[in-house]
Write a protein that holds these residues in place. Structure first.
Motif, PDB file in Angstrom:
ATOM      1  N   GLU A  27       0.859  -1.180   0.000  1.00  0.00           N
ATOM      2  CA  GLU A  27       0.000   0.000   0.000  1.00  0.00           C
ATOM      3  C   GLU A  27       0.900   1.236   0.000  1.00  0.00           C
ATOM      4  OE1 GLU A  27      -3.375   0.220   0.011  1.00  0.00           O
ATOM      5  OE2 GLU A  27      -3.653  -1.943  -0.043  1.00  0.00           O
ATOM      6  N   THR A  32       1.965  -1.369   5.045  1.00  0.00           N
ATOM      7  CA  THR A  32       0.828  -2.268   4.981  1.00  0.00           C
ATOM      8  C   THR A  32       0.836  -2.904   3.595  1.00  0.00           C
ATOM      9  OG1 THR A  32      -0.440  -0.891   6.481  1.00  0.00           O
ATOM     10  CG2 THR A  32      -1.680  -2.447   5.137  1.00  0.00           C
ATOM     11  N   ARG A  68      -1.204  -5.602   0.822  1.00  0.00           N
ATOM     12  CA  ARG A  68      -2.514  -6.161   0.507  1.00  0.00           C
ATOM     13  C   ARG A  68      -2.316  -7.464  -0.252  1.00  0.00           C
ATOM     14  NH1 ARG A  68      -6.563  -2.701  -2.770  1.00  0.00           N
ATOM     15  NH2 ARG A  68      -5.209  -3.259  -4.487  1.00  0.00           N
ATOM     16  N   THR A  97      -9.436 -10.794   0.611  1.00  0.00           N
ATOM     17  CA  THR A  97      -8.283  -9.909   0.786  1.00  0.00           C
ATOM     18  C   THR A  97      -7.865  -9.882   2.246  1.00  0.00           C
ATOM     19  OG1 THR A  97      -9.661  -7.961   1.128  1.00  0.00           O
ATOM     20  CG2 THR A  97      -8.959  -8.404  -1.131  1.00  0.00           C
ATOM     21  N   GLN A 141      -4.877  -7.473   4.793  1.00  0.00           N
ATOM     22  CA  GLN A 141      -3.909  -6.385   4.829  1.00  0.00           C
ATOM     23  C   GLN A 141      -3.002  -6.506   6.051  1.00  0.00           C
ATOM     24  OE1 GLN A 141      -6.651  -3.025   4.417  1.00  0.00           O
ATOM     25  NE2 GLN A 141      -5.824  -2.743   2.350  1.00  0.00           N
TER      26      GLN A 141
END
Length: 169
Positions: A79, A87, A89, A137, A139
């Motif tokens: 990210e 972070t 993903r 997903t 994160q």
């Protein structure tokens, strides 16, 4: 009473205690290194597992992109951010196998050069769904810890892993 007469037994007692501690330390170190030497051989290599229902491989994809990866492919992207707090993903499409209930969980693993194995770094809570195929997903966050990482996705108890990726700051 002679001062040397009381000193010799005290020195001998201290020396024997030191020798006993040295021998115990060497025995413990030998046992520990023996366990560590066999530890890497205990787990079968990833390729030795039975065929999996979901096949994943890491593929770089810009995090801003909303396109979902193809079924059975995992994408890992950083990210936008700065510094050593990043972070990432991870996303994939999980097949339900005809509408059956699916349980899945993510795990981020970090390579340990000293132990020569992948160690758990962080994990998600177990999630699930029923129905058709679904995009999933996760994160994970890596804070000030450069190294090699990989993402693992466990679907209905069968784990698959992505290719490794390097995190640096």
């Amino acid at each position: 009473m002679d001062a040397r007469g009381g000193l010799v037994p005290a020195l001998w007692s201290g020396t024997s205690t030191a020798v006993k501690l040295l021998i115990a330390s060497l025995a413990f170190a030998g046992a520990y290194s023996g366990v560590e030497a066999t530890r890497g051989d205990a787990a079968p290599p990833v390729s030795a597992h039975a065929p999996r229902t979901v096949v994943l491989s890491a593929r770089a994809m810009p995090a801003e992109e909303t396109r979902v990866p193809a079924t059975g492919v995992i994408s890992v992207a950083a990210e936008p951010g700065t510094g050593c707090v990043r972070t990432y993903r991870a996303q994939s499409v999980v097949e339900s196998g005809g509408g059956d209930a699916v349980l899945y969980g993510w795990r981020l693993q970090r390579w340990s050069a000293t132990g020569r194995e992948w160690l758990p770094y962080t994990a998600s809570a177990t999630a699930g769904f029923a129905g058709g195929d679904r995009a999933v997903t996760w994160q994970p966050r890596i804070v000030d810890n450069p190294g090699l990482y990989r993402v693992q996705l466990a679907v209905n108890g069968k784990a698959v892993v992505s290719e490794k990726f390097r995190v640096s700051c």
